[in-house]
Design an enzyme around this catalytic site. Sequence first.
Site, PDB file in Angstrom:
ATOM      1  N   TYR A 138       0.855  -1.180   0.000  1.00  0.00           N
ATOM      2  CA  TYR A 138       0.000   0.000   0.000  1.00  0.00           C
ATOM      3  C   TYR A 138       0.894   1.235   0.000  1.00  0.00           C
ATOM      4  O   TYR A 138       1.971   1.220  -0.581  1.00  0.00           O
ATOM      5  CB  TYR A 138      -1.005  -0.048   1.154  1.00  0.00           C
ATOM      6  CG  TYR A 138      -2.201   0.807   0.813  1.00  0.00           C
ATOM      7  CD1 TYR A 138      -2.994   0.481  -0.289  1.00  0.00           C
ATOM      8  CD2 TYR A 138      -2.484   1.974   1.499  1.00  0.00           C
ATOM      9  CE1 TYR A 138      -4.052   1.295  -0.675  1.00  0.00           C
ATOM     10  CE2 TYR A 138      -3.542   2.785   1.125  1.00  0.00           C
ATOM     11  CZ  TYR A 138      -4.317   2.447   0.040  1.00  0.00           C
ATOM     12  OH  TYR A 138      -5.349   3.245  -0.354  1.00  0.00           O
ATOM     13  N   ARG A 191      -9.163  10.080  -8.540  1.00  0.00           N
ATOM     14  CA  ARG A 191      -8.247  10.812  -7.650  1.00  0.00           C
ATOM     15  C   ARG A 191      -7.447   9.791  -6.852  1.00  0.00           C
ATOM     16  O   ARG A 191      -7.710   9.562  -5.676  1.00  0.00           O
ATOM     17  CB  ARG A 191      -9.025  11.724  -6.694  1.00  0.00           C
ATOM     18  CG  ARG A 191      -8.149  12.686  -5.908  1.00  0.00           C
ATOM     19  CD  ARG A 191      -8.870  13.251  -4.705  1.00  0.00           C
ATOM     20  NE  ARG A 191      -9.241  12.217  -3.760  1.00  0.00           N
ATOM     21  CZ  ARG A 191      -8.423  11.702  -2.835  1.00  0.00           C
ATOM     22  NH1 ARG A 191      -7.165  12.095  -2.762  1.00  0.00           N
ATOM     23  NH2 ARG A 191      -8.855  10.779  -1.990  1.00  0.00           N
ATOM     24  N   LYS A 209      -6.073  -2.323  -0.712  1.00  0.00           N
ATOM     25  CA  LYS A 209      -6.950  -2.143   0.456  1.00  0.00           C
ATOM     26  C   LYS A 209      -7.520  -3.477   0.921  1.00  0.00           C
ATOM     27  O   LYS A 209      -7.581  -3.764   2.127  1.00  0.00           O
ATOM     28  CB  LYS A 209      -8.107  -1.202   0.099  1.00  0.00           C
ATOM     29  CG  LYS A 209      -7.724   0.255  -0.029  1.00  0.00           C
ATOM     30  CD  LYS A 209      -7.707   0.948   1.319  1.00  0.00           C
ATOM     31  CE  LYS A 209      -7.416   2.436   1.162  1.00  0.00           C
ATOM     32  NZ  LYS A 209      -7.405   3.158   2.428  1.00  0.00           N
ATOM     33  N   GLU A 280     -13.610   4.482  -2.621  1.00  0.00           N
ATOM     34  CA  GLU A 280     -12.180   4.779  -2.470  1.00  0.00           C
ATOM     35  C   GLU A 280     -11.688   5.653  -3.613  1.00  0.00           C
ATOM     36  O   GLU A 280     -11.894   5.339  -4.789  1.00  0.00           O
ATOM     37  CB  GLU A 280     -11.395   3.462  -2.461  1.00  0.00           C
ATOM     38  CG  GLU A 280      -9.947   3.607  -2.106  1.00  0.00           C
ATOM     39  CD  GLU A 280      -9.739   3.994  -0.663  1.00  0.00           C
ATOM     40  OE1 GLU A 280      -8.818   4.796  -0.410  1.00  0.00           O
ATOM     41  OE2 GLU A 280     -10.478   3.513   0.218  1.00  0.00           O
ATOM     42  N   ASP A 281     -11.050   6.772  -3.280  1.00  0.00           N
ATOM     43  CA  ASP A 281     -10.369   7.638  -4.250  1.00  0.00           C
ATOM     44  C   ASP A 281     -11.283   8.129  -5.371  1.00  0.00           C
ATOM     45  O   ASP A 281     -10.912   8.127  -6.551  1.00  0.00           O
ATOM     46  CB  ASP A 281      -9.135   6.928  -4.820  1.00  0.00           C
ATOM     47  CG  ASP A 281      -7.989   6.882  -3.811  1.00  0.00           C
ATOM     48  OD1 ASP A 281      -8.117   7.521  -2.754  1.00  0.00           O
ATOM     49  OD2 ASP A 281      -6.983   6.211  -4.071  1.00  0.00           O
ATOM     50  N   ASP A 303     -13.849   5.895   2.479  1.00  0.00           N
ATOM     51  CA  ASP A 303     -12.638   5.824   3.302  1.00  0.00           C
ATOM     52  C   ASP A 303     -11.891   7.146   3.317  1.00  0.00           C
ATOM     53  O   ASP A 303     -11.302   7.518   4.332  1.00  0.00           O
ATOM     54  CB  ASP A 303     -11.733   4.702   2.799  1.00  0.00           C
ATOM     55  CG  ASP A 303     -10.590   4.420   3.761  1.00  0.00           C
ATOM     56  OD1 ASP A 303     -10.853   4.311   4.973  1.00  0.00           O
ATOM     57  OD2 ASP A 303      -9.438   4.325   3.303  1.00  0.00           O
ATOM     58  N   ASP A 304     -11.904   7.883   2.195  1.00  0.00           N
ATOM     59  CA  ASP A 304     -11.174   9.151   2.137  1.00  0.00           C
ATOM     60  C   ASP A 304     -11.818  10.211   3.023  1.00  0.00           C
ATOM     61  O   ASP A 304     -11.129  11.076   3.563  1.00  0.00           O
ATOM     62  CB  ASP A 304     -11.109   9.655   0.691  1.00  0.00           C
ATOM     63  CG  ASP A 304     -10.536   8.601  -0.234  1.00  0.00           C
ATOM     64  OD1 ASP A 304      -9.367   8.250  -0.064  1.00  0.00           O
ATOM     65  OD2 ASP A 304     -11.274   8.108  -1.109  1.00  0.00           O
ATOM     66  N   ASN A 447      -0.539  11.588   0.723  1.00  0.00           N
ATOM     67  CA  ASN A 447       0.210  10.463   0.165  1.00  0.00           C
ATOM     68  C   ASN A 447       0.423  10.679  -1.336  1.00  0.00           C
ATOM     69  O   ASN A 447      -0.363  11.380  -1.969  1.00  0.00           O
ATOM     70  CB  ASN A 447      -0.574   9.161   0.362  1.00  0.00           C
ATOM     71  CG  ASN A 447      -0.512   8.675   1.792  1.00  0.00           C
ATOM     72  OD1 ASN A 447       0.565   8.579   2.362  1.00  0.00           O
ATOM     73  ND2 ASN A 447      -1.659   8.372   2.367  1.00  0.00           N
TER      74      ASN A 447
END
Length: 600
Positions: A138, A191, A209, A280-281, A303-304, A447
């Site tokens: 990750y 993203r 993940k 996610e993203d 999650d973000d 990140n």
Amino acid sequence: ASSSSSSSPPTSKDNGGGDIPDFLVEHVPTEGEWAHCSRKFMAPLQVPVRGADILHNPLFNKGTAFKSGERDRLRFRGLLPPRRTNMQVQKNRILHALRSEDSDIKKNQILEDTHDRNETLYHRILVDHMEEMAPLIYTPTVGQACKEFGMRFRRPRGMYFTEADRGYMASMVYNWPHKDVHVICVTDGSRILGLGDLGANGMGIPVGKLSLYCAAGGIAPHRVLPVVIDVGTDNEELLESEFYLGVQEKRLRGPEYFQLVDEFMQAVRHRWPNVLVQFEDFSSDKAQLLLNHYRDDHLCFNDDIQGTGATTLAGVLGALRAKGEDVESLGNQRILIAGAGSAGIGVAQVLYQAMIEQGRSPEEAKDCFYVVDATGLVGVEQSENLTPEQRTFAREEDGGLSLLEVVQKYKPTMLLGMTGVGGLFKESIIKEMAKSCDRPVIFPLSNPTIKAECTATQAFEWTNGRCIFASGSPFDPVTVDGKVFYPTQCNNMYIFPGLGLGATLAGAKRVSDKMLYVAAEALANYVTEEEHQQGKVFPPLSQIRDVSKCVAIAVIKQAIEEGQAGKIGDVSKLDLDEFVAKKMYDPVYVPLVEKREITI
């Protein structure tokens, strides 16, 4: 003789801490094909295939660890090298290959090759060496793996849904071979970390993940499904690349986009009614809209937004304890958040809800926040261009102040970065903050590592070792004036595996804000005073499975309190610690037997 027979036999402790008679204590062989392998009873796994098909299925394959009886029974004698090894030997071989390699992306490739061949061995390596392996599967390495996804593609993993699949998704989901999916991690690749639009190359994120869900959260690998909703890409380099594997068209937008996502959500919920969907993203313009639309009717979370928020809340509560303050003093802090996107606002929302949970009024809670974006301090004069969530934190005055000016005027006690702008926290900003705050809390959370707002070395040196630091990507220990500080990673993996495990075991119908709060509280309480003194606000990754178990227990208790624990029976007779521990997947080899239909 009668006296001897009526007395209890001598006992020893088994691995679970229980007493077993000495005559049942196993002496594990040290030679032969069973060397260092237990021969205790293990419930066998029925497999629907045999012969070479087993060796080619990573869920069932044990490679050279298959014993002679299995090689005969399952019909692949002669298809493997003759020496029979065990998991420890196999693990040592992979570790030797990893530690002989200098490049992190090549290490990632070695691990993913193992993932594609033997899932049990792969997850065993992660469980036993999480601190070493997590950065390889990750952040930060996964960013480069995504950028090179097309060139490195070897074996399909997960599912892809596109505009061309509209009208077919209800049947498409039955192409996935596993009937009992508990967790789906889905991205549209818009993203990816701080790297922007990577389109279908973003599949590396759900894969990584879900590896953590399995290894850290104890959810079995046949119960997870990585997904990319491929609506095209606006990345010109990918649109022109001959090796890009996704849809080479400009991104779908507007109602067509949301209708595609909705068909996907309906399809997966129809096949797997209790599945947890982790967004996610997704880019900021869609992430909150999707979460708001589905959060009350589907078991889902972003999650973000929520995962980052809960993990940051845990870090903030830990930082308060490290400063010697009560966690209830959260509402007394002045919190400067750099970044007004989905992550920044998501963190602000979770901290805001936590303050209200602790008894602050909404007005008092709002007044603790200063959110800065690329144009400066977010103010009410920008309201027309703000989302409803951003408007909550818009200031009545001083809109447009720079980051440094906000620090000079409002003297924040906490500085949180979620901008994706590497090096944003300049020396002048950090030193100015340290002037008015004895123990400044500094969390550069972007990140991968090159996108971090500052490094651990910079933060500790510019504050003379006084800051409390956590980051989105890992940093090495820092020495200032002879004292060693150990930066910890504010990584969502401390929250989402346990949250997912708890929600699915409970049979919850939605992820509530209070579940996120109790998850953060459980994580914060896990850190010891000794760890706080070393500058740590998160536990070591080597303890991640126990952390996930504690988070899952807290989530289940909250689900019970909310009347959401449909899968939990008589709570009064249930030891939750034992219940969760027994439900967690442990990657060990079990006997395989061919599934046959017997007719008479």
